[in-house]
Design an enzyme around this catalytic site. Sequence first.
Site, PDB file in Angstrom:
ATOM      1  N   GLY A 297       0.760  -1.246   0.000  1.00  0.00           N
ATOM      2  CA  GLY A 297       0.000   0.000   0.000  1.00  0.00           C
ATOM      3  C   GLY A 297       0.784   1.284   0.000  1.00  0.00           C
TER       4      GLY A 297
ATOM      5  N   GLU B 223       3.675  -6.714   1.732  1.00  0.00           N
ATOM      6  CA  GLU B 223       3.300  -7.066   0.352  1.00  0.00           C
ATOM      7  C   GLU B 223       3.335  -5.849  -0.567  1.00  0.00           C
ATOM      8  OE1 GLU B 223      -0.748  -8.362   0.832  1.00  0.00           O
ATOM      9  OE2 GLU B 223      -0.231  -9.990   2.188  1.00  0.00           O
TER      10      GLU B 223
ATOM     11  N   GLY C 276       3.743  -3.477  -3.723  1.00  0.00           N
ATOM     12  CA  GLY C 276       3.760  -3.603  -5.174  1.00  0.00           C
ATOM     13  C   GLY C 276       4.237  -2.298  -5.786  1.00  0.00           C
TER      14      GLY C 276
ATOM     15  N   TYR D  88      -8.842   5.626 -13.564  1.00  0.00           N
ATOM     16  CA  TYR D  88      -8.895   6.291 -12.247  1.00  0.00           C
ATOM     17  C   TYR D  88      -8.722   7.798 -12.364  1.00  0.00           C
ATOM     18  CZ  TYR D  88      -7.239   1.559 -11.035  1.00  0.00           C
ATOM     19  OH  TYR D  88      -7.052   0.212 -10.924  1.00  0.00           O
TER      20      TYR D  88
ATOM     21  N   CYS E  88     -10.772   4.405 -30.030  1.00  0.00           N
ATOM     22  CA  CYS E  88     -12.038   5.087 -30.332  1.00  0.00           C
ATOM     23  C   CYS E  88     -12.884   5.281 -29.084  1.00  0.00           C
ATOM     24  CB  CYS E  88     -12.789   4.306 -31.379  1.00  0.00           C
ATOM     25  SG  CYS E  88     -11.769   4.068 -32.822  1.00  0.00           S
ATOM     26  N   GLU E  89     -12.380   6.036 -28.137  1.00  0.00           N
ATOM     27  CA  GLU E  89     -13.123   6.375 -26.924  1.00  0.00           C
ATOM     28  C   GLU E  89     -12.619   7.735 -26.471  1.00  0.00           C
ATOM     29  OE1 GLU E  89     -14.341   4.022 -23.940  1.00  0.00           O
ATOM     30  OE2 GLU E  89     -13.875   2.109 -24.882  1.00  0.00           O
TER      31      GLU E  89
END
Length: 420
Positions: A245, A279, A281, A322, A348-349
Site C-alpha cells: 500500500g 506485500e 507492489g 482512475y 475510439c473512446e
Amino acid sequence: MTTALPVPTLNVGPAGLTLEGVALADIAERFGTPTYVYSRAALTAAYEAYQQALGQRKALVCYAVKANSSLGILSVFARLGAGFDIVSGGELARVLAAGGDAGKVIFSGVGKTRDEMRYALEAGIGCFNVESAAELDRLNEVAASMGKRAPIAFRVNPDVNPNTHPYISTGLRSNKFGVAFTEALDLYRKAATLPHIEISGIDCHIGSQLLDPAPMAEATDKILGLVDKLASEGVKLDHIDLGGGLGIRYRDEEPPTPTEYLKPLLERFAGRDEALCFEPGRSLVGNAGLLLTRIEYLKPGVEKNFAIIDAAMNDLARPALYDAYHEIVAVAPRKLPTTRYEVVGPICESGDFLGHDRDLAVDTGDLLAILSAGAYGMTMSSNYNTRPRAAEVLVDGDTVHVIRERETLEHLLMGERPLP
Ligand code: LLP
C-alpha cells in the site's frame, strides 16, 4: 512542489533523457514504440530501501506480483531474495518460471479455486491468506485430498479508512476483502480444529497509494490486539503480514520513505518475536518504469490541441480508469514555445487520454516518456481495438534486456477461429 523527475535513475543529457546508461531515443530506435522501459537499479534501490528500513528484524518483503508480473521484473526480485504475494495460479506460474522460491510465496485473494489451491499446495507455498469461512473449508478439503496441511493466515479486515481512492481502498467493513475483525477470533478457533489446516499467521491490507502511515499504524494496533488475544488462548502465530500500500510520487505527492512508513509499525513490534511480512507492489516498481511513446500526429483543435501518440488506454489504463496523473515529458524537448496539449491515444473512446493540459515543446514524430508507469501499467494492459501489447525492456547499466517482445498480429489471433 518538487521538480525532480519521479523516476530516480532518469537523467537529462545532451541526447535527451537517459535511463541509467542508455538514451531513451536509442531504445525507441532499436525496439520501436510504445515500449515499457524499466531500470534495474531503480528496482533494486526500491527493494533495498525496505530491507534497510527493516534492519535486523526477522522479516520478508513479498513483492505484490499484480503490480508488474513480467518475468524479467520478477527475476530481479527473486535474485534479491524477495518473497512474492500472488493472487492467482497464473501469478504462481510466473513466480516459479522467474526462479522465485515457492516457500516464500503467499497467496491472497477472495476467490481461490480448487485448482489454484491444489497447484499452490503442490508447489509448497509459504502461506494462504484466507479471506472467508467458506474458503477455509474448501482449503481443508483440498489439502485433505492431497494428504497435506495447508499453512494459513486470515486476512483480517481492520476497518480503518486509508484515505485513498475509493477503488483502491480495501480495509473498510464495506469492502469485499478479508474476514470481519469481529469474526476473526472464532475463525481462528475453528481453523485450529481442522486437521489439514496449519495456522501460521495473520494478514491485513488496507489499500493502495497510501501517503500517510497513520491508518496502517491504527490497523497494526488492532491486529496486534487480536494476536495477543489468540496467544492467550494458546494459538501462537509465527508471522504478521501488514500488506502493501505505500504510495509513490506521480506528481507532487510526498509519500513517506519505507523507513518513515515502517517506523511507527516497527515501534509497535519492539520485543515481539513474530516474523514481519509486507506485500508492497507499487512502491517497488512504480517509479522504476516508464512508457516510451512517439507522437503520431499533432492536431490543433478549436478548443484544444491534441498530441496523438502511439500508446493508448490499452497500454496504460490508469488515466482512463482512475483519472490518474502520470507525468509526461519530451525525451528531447525542442527550442520551441510550449503548447498545451491533450495527450491522447488512437483508441475510439473519448476516455482514451494519457494526460490533460500538458505543456510540451514537441513536434510530430517526437518521443515522449510517460513516467511512473512501472506499476499497474503492463499488467492492466489489454488488446482493446486489436492493438498488440507493447514491448518491455529492462535497462541494466549500459545494457538493455528485452524482457518481453512486442506482440504481433499473429499473437493476437492465436487460438481464435472463424466458424467453419
Ligand atoms: N496486497 C494485496 C492483498 C493487494 O490487494 C494489493 C493491491 C497489494 C498487496 C499491493 O498494493 P500496493 O503496494 O501496490 O499498493 N490498479 C490500481 C491498484 C490496485 C491495487 C490492488 N491491490 C492502480 O493502478 O492504482
